[in-house]
Design a protein around this motif. Structure first.
Motif, short mmCIF file in Angstrom:
data_model
loop_
_atom_site.label_atom_id
_atom_site.label_comp_id
_atom_site.label_asym_id
_atom_site.label_seq_id
_atom_site.Cartn_x
_atom_site.Cartn_y
_atom_site.Cartn_z
N ARG A 129 -4.18 60.84 5.82
CA ARG A 129 -2.82 60.88 6.22
C ARG A 129 -2.46 61.11 4.52
O ARG A 129 -0.99 61.76 4.75
CB ARG A 129 -2.62 60.04 6.76
CG ARG A 129 -2.29 59.46 7.48
CD ARG A 129 -1.82 58.25 8.44
NE ARG A 129 -2.12 57.14 7.58
CZ ARG A 129 -2.79 56.11 8.42
NH1 ARG A 129 -3.51 56.77 9.32
NH2 ARG A 129 -2.90 54.48 8.32
N GLN A 144 -3.69 64.72 4.03
CA GLN A 144 -2.18 66.18 4.55
C GLN A 144 -1.04 65.77 3.52
O GLN A 144 -0.43 66.92 4.24
CB GLN A 144 -2.48 65.36 6.37
CG GLN A 144 -1.63 66.01 6.85
CD GLN A 144 -1.54 65.30 8.03
OE1 GLN A 144 -1.88 64.79 9.00
NE2 GLN A 144 0.01 65.36 9.11
N GLU A 172 0.75 68.64 2.95
CA GLU A 172 2.49 69.15 3.35
C GLU A 172 3.39 69.57 2.02
O GLU A 172 3.54 70.41 2.17
CB GLU A 172 2.76 68.38 4.13
CG GLU A 172 2.03 68.00 5.78
CD GLU A 172 2.94 66.34 5.98
OE1 GLU A 172 3.30 65.68 5.81
OE2 GLU A 172 1.93 66.84 7.90
N GLU A 186 -7.84 72.20 10.04
CA GLU A 186 -7.38 71.00 11.42
C GLU A 186 -6.12 70.79 10.98
O GLU A 186 -4.81 71.64 12.63
CB GLU A 186 -7.81 69.70 10.98
CG GLU A 186 -8.81 69.61 11.32
CD GLU A 186 -9.73 69.91 12.03
OE1 GLU A 186 -9.19 69.96 13.89
OE2 GLU A 186 -11.07 70.66 12.59
N LEU A 187 -4.79 70.94 9.78
CA LEU A 187 -3.19 71.30 10.48
C LEU A 187 -3.24 72.52 10.58
O LEU A 187 -2.07 72.71 11.69
CB LEU A 187 -2.80 71.26 9.14
CG LEU A 187 -2.66 69.67 8.55
CD1 LEU A 187 -2.61 69.87 6.63
CD2 LEU A 187 -1.73 68.82 9.54
N GLU A 188 -3.57 73.86 10.30
CA GLU A 188 -4.15 74.78 11.03
C GLU A 188 -4.12 75.41 12.33
O GLU A 188 -3.08 75.91 12.68
CB GLU A 188 -4.55 76.02 10.08
CG GLU A 188 -4.48 76.56 9.20
CD GLU A 188 -5.64 77.80 8.75
OE1 GLU A 188 -4.64 78.56 7.94
OE2 GLU A 188 -6.72 77.61 8.67
N LYS A 189 -4.86 74.47 12.86
CA LYS A 189 -5.77 74.54 13.98
C LYS A 189 -4.17 73.65 14.81
O LYS A 189 -3.84 74.38 16.15
CB LYS A 189 -6.58 73.63 14.80
CG LYS A 189 -7.70 74.88 14.28
CD LYS A 189 -9.46 73.45 14.23
CE LYS A 189 -10.23 73.80 13.80
NZ LYS A 189 -11.24 72.95 13.84
N GLU A 190 -3.40 73.04 14.67
CA GLU A 190 -3.13 71.86 15.44
C GLU A 190 -1.15 72.78 15.07
O GLU A 190 -0.45 72.88 15.76
CB GLU A 190 -2.68 70.43 15.46
CG GLU A 190 -3.49 69.34 14.92
CD GLU A 190 -3.51 68.28 14.34
OE1 GLU A 190 -2.66 68.05 14.23
OE2 GLU A 190 -4.29 67.85 14.30
N ASN A 191 -0.87 73.39 14.60
CA ASN A 191 0.10 74.54 13.81
C ASN A 191 -0.29 75.75 14.12
O ASN A 191 1.13 76.30 13.18
CB ASN A 191 1.09 73.65 12.86
CG ASN A 191 1.20 72.18 13.49
OD1 ASN A 191 1.88 71.39 13.22
ND2 ASN A 191 -0.01 71.07 12.21
N LYS A 192 -0.72 76.61 14.67
CA LYS A 192 -1.27 78.36 14.12
C LYS A 192 0.39 78.27 14.37
O LYS A 192 0.48 79.48 13.40
CB LYS A 192 -1.54 78.70 16.17
CG LYS A 192 -3.14 78.15 15.30
CD LYS A 192 -3.99 78.49 17.28
CE LYS A 192 -4.98 78.42 17.87
NZ LYS A 192 -6.13 79.13 16.87
#
Length: 98
Positions: free
Chosen positions: A10, A13, A17, A50-56
């Motif tokens: 976290r 992350q 961000e 992982e952020l890219e996968k979740e927020n394409k």
């Protein structure tokens, strides 16, 4: 150990961000967090992916809007990352501060 691992992820992350707010590329973010927060680039890369996968959709727009004019100088980057690392985290998932 699982709780401390989740907390660490976290934190990474949150720092990513912040890098996004400062218009950094993935590579710039990996370098900055490695240099200023002692976070291994592979960890930053994994969390970023992982952020890219979740927020394409977000990352598609982010990549398209990224231009060289948006880049900060090395000095500005250093100052911003140091400030990010020194500021206490304001994790919205952290219920202890409420």
């Amino acid at each position: 150990m699982g709780d401390s691992s989740a907390s660490y992820i976290r934190m990474v992350q949150h720092l990513i961000e912040r890098c996004l707010i400062f218009r950094m590329t993935k590579e710039e973010c990996m370098e900055a967090l490695s240099k200023h927060a002692n976070i291994t680039p592979v960890i930053t890369s994994t969390v970023w992916n992982e952020l890219e996968k979740e927020n394409k959709e977000f990352f598609e727009v982010y990549a398209q809007s990224k231009s060289k004019d948006d880049r900060m100088s090395d000095e500005e980057t250093t100052q911003m990352i140091q400030k990010m690392v020194l500021e206490p985290s304001r994790d919205p998932d952290d219920q202890t501060s409420q």
